[in-house]
Design a protein around this motif. Sequence first.
Motif, PDB file in Angstrom:
ATOM      1  N   ILE A 170      -1.706   6.494   2.459  1.00 17.44           N
ATOM      2  CA  ILE A 170      -2.416   5.634   3.414  1.00 17.44           C
ATOM      3  C   ILE A 170      -1.837   5.914   4.799  1.00 17.44           C
ATOM      4  O   ILE A 170      -0.620   6.112   4.959  1.00 17.44           O
ATOM      5  CB  ILE A 170      -2.318   4.139   3.032  1.00 17.44           C
ATOM      6  N   TYR A 204      -6.661  -2.875   7.481  1.00 19.34           N
ATOM      7  CA  TYR A 204      -7.017  -1.650   6.770  1.00 19.34           C
ATOM      8  C   TYR A 204      -8.451  -1.705   6.277  1.00 19.34           C
ATOM      9  O   TYR A 204      -9.074  -2.757   6.236  1.00 19.34           O
ATOM     10  CB  TYR A 204      -6.066  -1.369   5.604  1.00 19.34           C
ATOM     11  N   GLU A 239      -4.551  -7.846  -5.577  1.00 14.17           N
ATOM     12  CA  GLU A 239      -5.066  -6.925  -4.554  1.00 14.17           C
ATOM     13  C   GLU A 239      -6.224  -7.562  -3.785  1.00 14.17           C
ATOM     14  O   GLU A 239      -6.312  -7.434  -2.561  1.00 14.17           O
ATOM     15  CB  GLU A 239      -5.522  -5.611  -5.178  1.00 14.17           C
ATOM     16  N   GLN A 285       1.534   1.692  -3.605  1.00 14.61           N
ATOM     17  CA  GLN A 285       0.343   2.004  -4.401  1.00 14.61           C
ATOM     18  C   GLN A 285      -0.273   3.352  -4.034  1.00 14.61           C
ATOM     19  O   GLN A 285      -0.790   4.059  -4.903  1.00 14.61           O
ATOM     20  CB  GLN A 285      -0.720   0.912  -4.211  1.00 14.61           C
ATOM     21  N   TYR A 286      -0.255   3.695  -2.758  1.00 19.68           N
ATOM     22  CA  TYR A 286      -0.898   4.923  -2.289  1.00 19.68           C
ATOM     23  C   TYR A 286      -0.164   5.407  -1.037  1.00 19.68           C
ATOM     24  O   TYR A 286      -0.538   5.072   0.092  1.00 19.68           O
ATOM     25  CB  TYR A 286      -2.383   4.664  -1.987  1.00 19.68           C
ATOM     26  N   TRP A 306       0.804  -1.216   0.000  1.00 18.31           N
ATOM     27  CA  TRP A 306       0.000   0.000   0.000  1.00 18.31           C
ATOM     28  C   TRP A 306       0.833   1.261   0.000  1.00 18.31           C
ATOM     29  O   TRP A 306       0.433   2.270  -0.600  1.00 18.31           O
ATOM     30  CB  TRP A 306      -1.022  -0.015   1.137  1.00 18.31           C
TER      31      TRP A 306
END
Length: 135
Positions: A47, A121, A110, A43-44, A40
């Motif tokens: 977060i 999460y 994913e 990817q982002y 994560w």
Amino acid sequence: MGFASGVNAWRRFLKPGGVMAVSEITWTSADRPRELDQHWCAQYPEIDVASNKIATMEAAGFRVLGYFVLPESCWTHNYYAPMEDRFEDFLVRHQSSDASKAIVAAERAEIAMYQRYKSYYGYGMYIAQRIEDER
């Protein structure tokens, strides 16, 4: 756009006292498996845990009125299941190109990660009110 940029951008559209509701992927635990954290964060990178998301909203001129984690069904029933139902059609439309296969493989990975690590999460729902300040 990211969480911080989005919250700051939306502020100008609200009158003082106006209310905003936003969902954001959020860690529900400060401790999590390395594989999940690496995935994560790549990817982002925004977060984060809810307390930091709330601090971001407060720094942007909002008073947080409420926060909760959306139920698991939002991921499984409302997001992943409909996506999985369209994988085969997607591959057919794109003649099972290498690019289309890579997209489907990434989405399946994913989904598998969520199934393994869903307790770490989720999507946090944040409700905040614009406050007037000396900004």
